[in-house]
Scaffold this motif. Sequence first.
Motif, PDB file in Angstrom:
ATOM      1  N   LYS A 710       0.824  -1.205   0.000  1.00  0.00           N
ATOM      2  CA  LYS A 710       0.000   0.000   0.000  1.00  0.00           C
ATOM      3  C   LYS A 710       0.863   1.262   0.000  1.00  0.00           C
ATOM      4  O   LYS A 710       0.540   2.242  -0.651  1.00  0.00           O
ATOM      5  N   PHE A 711       1.974   1.202   0.733  1.00  0.00           N
ATOM      6  CA  PHE A 711       2.824   2.386   0.885  1.00  0.00           C
ATOM      7  C   PHE A 711       4.153   2.259   0.137  1.00  0.00           C
ATOM      8  O   PHE A 711       5.141   2.857   0.508  1.00  0.00           O
ATOM      9  N   LYS A 712       4.128   1.459  -0.928  1.00  0.00           N
ATOM     10  CA  LYS A 712       5.324   1.309  -1.747  1.00  0.00           C
ATOM     11  C   LYS A 712       5.718   2.671  -2.336  1.00  0.00           C
ATOM     12  O   LYS A 712       6.890   3.026  -2.394  1.00  0.00           O
ATOM     13  N   TRP A 713       4.732   3.419  -2.814  1.00  0.00           N
ATOM     14  CA  TRP A 713       4.896   4.811  -3.215  1.00  0.00           C
ATOM     15  C   TRP A 713       3.927   5.637  -2.381  1.00  0.00           C
ATOM     16  O   TRP A 713       2.717   5.425  -2.432  1.00  0.00           O
ATOM     17  N   LEU A 714       4.466   6.550  -1.586  1.00  0.00           N
ATOM     18  CA  LEU A 714       3.610   7.341  -0.709  1.00  0.00           C
ATOM     19  C   LEU A 714       2.742   8.283  -1.534  1.00  0.00           C
ATOM     20  O   LEU A 714       3.193   8.880  -2.509  1.00  0.00           O
ATOM     21  N   GLU A 715       1.486   8.404  -1.083  1.00  0.00           N
ATOM     22  CA  GLU A 715       0.516   9.227  -1.792  1.00  0.00           C
ATOM     23  C   GLU A 715      -0.182  10.136  -0.784  1.00  0.00           C
ATOM     24  O   GLU A 715      -0.850   9.662   0.136  1.00  0.00           O
ATOM     25  N   TYR A 716       0.001  11.448  -0.948  1.00  0.00           N
ATOM     26  CA  TYR A 716      -0.583  12.396   0.007  1.00  0.00           C
ATOM     27  C   TYR A 716      -0.450  13.811  -0.539  1.00  0.00           C
ATOM     28  O   TYR A 716       0.210  14.065  -1.547  1.00  0.00           O
ATOM     29  N   TYR A 717      -1.068  14.745   0.159  1.00  0.00           N
ATOM     30  CA  TYR A 717      -0.801  16.168  -0.044  1.00  0.00           C
ATOM     31  C   TYR A 717      -0.822  16.844   1.330  1.00  0.00           C
ATOM     32  O   TYR A 717      -1.515  16.415   2.245  1.00  0.00           O
ATOM     33  N   LYS A 718      -0.029  17.892   1.468  1.00  0.00           N
ATOM     34  CA  LYS A 718       0.118  18.568   2.757  1.00  0.00           C
ATOM     35  C   LYS A 718       0.047  20.079   2.536  1.00  0.00           C
ATOM     36  O   LYS A 718       0.774  20.633   1.725  1.00  0.00           O
ATOM     37  N   ILE A 719      -0.826  20.719   3.317  1.00  0.00           N
ATOM     38  CA  ILE A 719      -1.004  22.164   3.247  1.00  0.00           C
ATOM     39  C   ILE A 719      -0.572  22.769   4.585  1.00  0.00           C
ATOM     40  O   ILE A 719      -0.990  22.293   5.653  1.00  0.00           O
ATOM     41  N   LYS A 720       0.238  23.826   4.524  1.00  0.00           N
ATOM     42  CA  LYS A 720       0.663  24.503   5.750  1.00  0.00           C
ATOM     43  C   LYS A 720       0.539  26.017   5.588  1.00  0.00           C
ATOM     44  O   LYS A 720       0.779  26.550   4.503  1.00  0.00           O
ATOM     45  N   PHE A 721       0.200  26.664   6.699  1.00  0.00           N
ATOM     46  CA  PHE A 721       0.092  28.120   6.719  1.00  0.00           C
ATOM     47  C   PHE A 721       0.712  28.637   8.009  1.00  0.00           C
ATOM     48  O   PHE A 721       0.556  28.048   9.085  1.00  0.00           O
ATOM     49  N   LYS A 722       1.420  29.764   7.895  1.00  0.00           N
ATOM     50  CA  LYS A 722       2.051  30.376   9.064  1.00  0.00           C
ATOM     51  C   LYS A 722       1.989  31.890   8.940  1.00  0.00           C
ATOM     52  O   LYS A 722       2.260  32.442   7.872  1.00  0.00           O
ATOM     53  N   ALA A 723       1.610  32.553  10.035  1.00  0.00           N
ATOM     54  CA  ALA A 723       1.582  34.013  10.089  1.00  0.00           C
ATOM     55  C   ALA A 723       2.324  34.463  11.344  1.00  0.00           C
ATOM     56  O   ALA A 723       2.045  33.991  12.444  1.00  0.00           O
ATOM     57  N   ASP A 724       3.260  35.385  11.162  1.00  0.00           N
ATOM     58  CA  ASP A 724       4.162  35.799  12.248  1.00  0.00           C
ATOM     59  C   ASP A 724       4.273  37.327  12.223  1.00  0.00           C
ATOM     60  O   ASP A 724       4.742  37.898  11.243  1.00  0.00           O
ATOM     61  N   TRP A 725       3.825  38.002  13.313  1.00  0.00           N
ATOM     62  CA  TRP A 725       3.876  39.462  13.376  1.00  0.00           C
ATOM     63  C   TRP A 725       4.816  39.909  14.485  1.00  0.00           C
ATOM     64  O   TRP A 725       4.922  39.246  15.530  1.00  0.00           O
ATOM     65  N   TYR A 726       5.434  41.077  14.270  1.00  0.00           N
ATOM     66  CA  TYR A 726       6.282  41.702  15.291  1.00  0.00           C
ATOM     67  C   TYR A 726       5.818  43.147  15.467  1.00  0.00           C
ATOM     68  O   TYR A 726       5.813  43.920  14.514  1.00  0.00           O
ATOM     69  N   THR A 727       5.432  43.479  16.703  1.00  0.00           N
ATOM     70  CA  THR A 727       4.876  44.793  16.997  1.00  0.00           C
ATOM     71  C   THR A 727       5.640  45.427  18.151  1.00  0.00           C
ATOM     72  O   THR A 727       5.828  44.780  19.195  1.00  0.00           O
ATOM     73  N   LYS A 728       6.048  46.676  17.974  1.00  0.00           N
ATOM     74  CA  LYS A 728       6.739  47.387  19.048  1.00  0.00           C
ATOM     75  C   LYS A 728       5.706  47.939  20.014  1.00  0.00           C
ATOM     76  O   LYS A 728       4.895  48.794  19.667  1.00  0.00           O
ATOM     77  N   ILE A 729       5.726  47.440  21.254  1.00  0.00           N
ATOM     78  CA  ILE A 729       4.790  47.895  22.272  1.00  0.00           C
ATOM     79  C   ILE A 729       5.245  49.235  22.833  1.00  0.00           C
ATOM     80  O   ILE A 729       4.494  50.199  22.872  1.00  0.00           O
ATOM     81  N   TYR A 730       6.478  49.272  23.284  1.00  0.00           N
ATOM     82  CA  TYR A 730       7.067  50.519  23.774  1.00  0.00           C
ATOM     83  C   TYR A 730       8.575  50.330  23.846  1.00  0.00           C
ATOM     84  O   TYR A 730       9.065  49.331  24.378  1.00  0.00           O
ATOM     85  N   GLY A 731       9.309  51.304  23.316  1.00  0.00           N
ATOM     86  CA  GLY A 731      10.763  51.194  23.359  1.00  0.00           C
ATOM     87  C   GLY A 731      11.219  49.930  22.663  1.00  0.00           C
ATOM     88  O   GLY A 731      10.901  49.687  21.492  1.00  0.00           O
ATOM     89  N   ASN A 732      11.963  49.087  23.383  1.00  0.00           N
ATOM     90  CA  ASN A 732      12.465  47.830  22.833  1.00  0.00           C
ATOM     91  C   ASN A 732      11.624  46.625  23.245  1.00  0.00           C
ATOM     92  O   ASN A 732      12.052  45.485  23.051  1.00  0.00           O
ATOM     93  N   LEU A 733      10.457  46.868  23.826  1.00  0.00           N
ATOM     94  CA  LEU A 733       9.564  45.768  24.197  1.00  0.00           C
ATOM     95  C   LEU A 733       8.753  45.364  22.963  1.00  0.00           C
ATOM     96  O   LEU A 733       7.973  46.161  22.439  1.00  0.00           O
ATOM     97  N   ILE A 734       8.951  44.126  22.515  1.00  0.00           N
ATOM     98  CA  ILE A 734       8.377  43.652  21.250  1.00  0.00           C
ATOM     99  C   ILE A 734       7.385  42.529  21.512  1.00  0.00           C
ATOM    100  O   ILE A 734       7.658  41.613  22.299  1.00  0.00           O
ATOM    101  N   LEU A 735       6.230  42.595  20.845  1.00  0.00           N
ATOM    102  CA  LEU A 735       5.242  41.525  20.905  1.00  0.00           C
ATOM    103  C   LEU A 735       5.311  40.722  19.618  1.00  0.00           C
ATOM    104  O   LEU A 735       5.173  41.276  18.522  1.00  0.00           O
ATOM    105  N   ARG A 736       5.514  39.407  19.776  1.00  0.00           N
ATOM    106  CA  ARG A 736       5.471  38.510  18.631  1.00  0.00           C
ATOM    107  C   ARG A 736       4.156  37.734  18.681  1.00  0.00           C
ATOM    108  O   ARG A 736       3.839  37.089  19.676  1.00  0.00           O
ATOM    109  N   SER A 737       3.390  37.782  17.596  1.00  0.00           N
ATOM    110  CA  SER A 737       2.127  37.062  17.489  1.00  0.00           C
ATOM    111  C   SER A 737       2.272  36.015  16.394  1.00  0.00           C
ATOM    112  O   SER A 737       2.662  36.339  15.271  1.00  0.00           O
ATOM    113  N   LEU A 738       1.921  34.788  16.710  1.00  0.00           N
ATOM    114  CA  LEU A 738       2.169  33.681  15.778  1.00  0.00           C
ATOM    115  C   LEU A 738       0.953  32.783  15.673  1.00  0.00           C
ATOM    116  O   LEU A 738       0.311  32.452  16.684  1.00  0.00           O
TER     117      LEU A 738
END
Length: 895
Positions: A710-738
């Motif tokens: 059955k798995f002599k030749w692998l058969e599949y599809y894979k979907i991936k999504f990623k979102a990564d934000w960097y926001t300056k809260i104040y001065g050098n304090l940074i919020l990363r949202s993922l």
Amino acid sequence: MQNQYYKLFLLLLILGNIFHINAQDRLPFDQGKKYILSDVNVLGKISYNQQTVVTFAGLEKGQSITVPGEEISNAIKKLGKLGLFSEIDFYVNKIKGDSISLDLNIVELPKLNEVKFTGVKKAKVEELIKENALTKGKIVNENLLTTTKNYLENKYKKDGYFNTKVTIRTIADTTSGNNVNMLVGIDKGDKIKIEKIAFEGNTKFSDARLRKAMKNTKQINRIRLLKASKFVKSKYNDDLNKVVDAYKEKGYRDARIISDSVWLDKKRDKLAINIKVEEGQKYYFGDIKFIGNSVYSDKLLNEILGINKGDVYNGVLLEKRIADKTKPDGEDITNLYQNNGYLFSNINPVEVKTANDTIDFEIRVTEGPIAYFNKISVVGNDKTNDKVIYRELRTKPGEKYSKEDLVRTIREIGQLGFFDPEAIEPKFKNVDPTAGTVDIEYHLVEKGSSQVELQGGYGGGGFIGTLGLSFNNFSIKNIFNKAAYKPLPMGDGQKVSLRAQASSYFQTYSLSFSEPWFGGKKPISFSTSLSHSKQFLYTGSSSSVDKSRSFNITSLSVGIAKRLTVPDDYFVLSNSVSFQYYDLHNYNSGLFTFGNGASRNLAFTTGLSRNNKGVNPVFPTRGSEFSVSAKFTLPYSLFNGKDYANLKNEEPYKLKYSATSGLQTTANTNGEIVQEGDYINETATNSGVYQKVYSYTDAKTDQGKVDQEKFKWLEYYKIKFKADWYTKIYGNLILRSLGEFGYLGAYNPARGVSVNDKNRGVVPFERFFVGGDGLANYSLDGREVVQLRGYPNQSLSSQSGDAIYNKFSLELRYPITLKAAASIYALTFLEAGASYDNFRVYNPFLLQRSAGFGIRIFMPAFGLLGIDFAHGFDAIPGQIEKSGWQTHFIIGQQF
């Protein structure tokens, strides 16, 4: 009377043959006698030329002087002003007729040999020596000691150390002449906390609101964690301006600080601050007119300004909309002009009328000529070849000046990873408004870009050793050039990585290469990798390794990525082809449904990403990164004609043996032991040795053989999504949202998605495993390990992995240092995530949650290192108690 004094004077000379005159003890000038100076003899241990000393004293042989008199007094003053001597004394050596010979006895001040500091870090010593000009050979006098002491005490008081005590001792240096060593002791004590910040004159804003405006100067608050209540002079001065800005943001244009005072309560050892303000009245914006603009219309400039008649006056907002100094790439009017060539433009808001509480403005625009980049140069790249940098520059000679391109160039150079991103400085040279040209010189500081990974430890019952080498600025074209080995051929921006990992039961070897500018003319990157791993069967119960039973994986991949121009040039389109060959030899470990055979994974991956993160790739302060990718194989089941739902054993000559009751084992014709359930050859049924053999039609299906097919030749599809934000809260304090999502699917999902389903369904490879530090020592089945701190590694997924996962993360970061030698930042985070077998059980709100804190250290030679302490609030699937505190070590992960 004068004659009597003269006789007495001569009598004293005869008796003592010496007369002492100094600045404090001398006879009145009108009692002296005039002489011709015949000689001045300089006495004492000095390092200066005698004649030089006499010249500085203003004395010359043959001159007429009065003894005692003004000439000698002036000589003492002149020598004293030099600040070189601790004692200056004149003596009469000899008088002959009307000639006089004097002795000048001087004691030279000591000179500084070396300085030692105690009570401060060694790294600060050089800075303190420079600030106080304590250089070798400097004259050491009371003024130097007092000035140094006062400077140091005031320096630390500005940083909140109000109880700083400085002691300075000088010790004679016996190894040289008139030199001393200086020992400076600094006892900073503790920083003094601010007990109370009080305001006077404020009626519109409460004390609490004004204290909130002061971002870095806080009074004691037991429940506040992020800001300490310590006094720092420079930050305090900034906060006074922020108090005024708080008023200006709400219409109080005339608000100002009338006075402020800071004092120390020695009994309580606490500071108190009193600030007196004058609020003034509240104002509103009136008419706003643009004067002098011809390039852009009033309508467009008004849209960017975003201020309408009748709005409450906001001086801070007005300044930001004209020119936002906090954002080099801000959406303001100044950048609008400078991004389109108008380097010499000037936008000046002017109050033209104030009626009652309404202020009319004219925004006076001086557009100036269009500027063009002229000469573009780079300095500081000692190892990296010029072409690697120049191909990333967006500021090219002859092109129209653009501040946006300038900022983007700084980012692109920083993203290379070869230079200290915090030290990239574009300097404007030869700015010529008449010619409309400007030269830009980029100043860079090179840092180490190659990395070494050397690890050793125990895991899975044995010692695991890892050796990795990553050369991130390699030059493949010089690999056969002996002269280029310093110690390796570097400078062309290519990356070569070699890695080997081994233990008693597995071995992994990999080699990868990437070229960011394939062909050298366009931003098309090429990458390829080759790896091989060998896994032996390890039994945890007996801690033994059976090297006759193994699982081998050979992988090869080739990829191409192209920087796009549409929708913008932050987008990258990537494509790659990969092939994995899985070879199992009697490897029945439970990880797969078959122990003998092979699987092949030929897949194509395409992805689209957009990355505009800030300059520093280790510590981005702004921007974002989005990516979506699809990985898929050929749909073999659509054209190979196999019915996977009814797939049977294709080796009919193998039958399953069953002994009669009471007969546990027996021997076949070859003398081998046959046990209940073993497969035997069909021809053995005629030997007469067996009591009973099931016929072929009664034999059970060999599921391992079926699944291998059955798995002599692998058969599949894979979907991936990623979102990564960097926001300056104040001065050098940074919020990363993922946010992340992944899905592994099958072309025939109606036939089932469980790994144990008899239909083809979702393959047992390429699955998601959630939980832990996100690291995997080795990956046997193409699995993807997803970090979720606060839980043991891969504990939140089923034993065979899951087909769906999602994860969400909020992370606050604060830098401790971002120097080239080492970048260090602290972090705290909230995370949640889970994995699911299929969409029937998928619930994005049913997540395992965690929180914690940690630290990251990035050193160019070793990559990223870190440690996290995380608390899992939920139970691991199959358990009742929550996960609790977990410690995770991070090595070489993405930033």
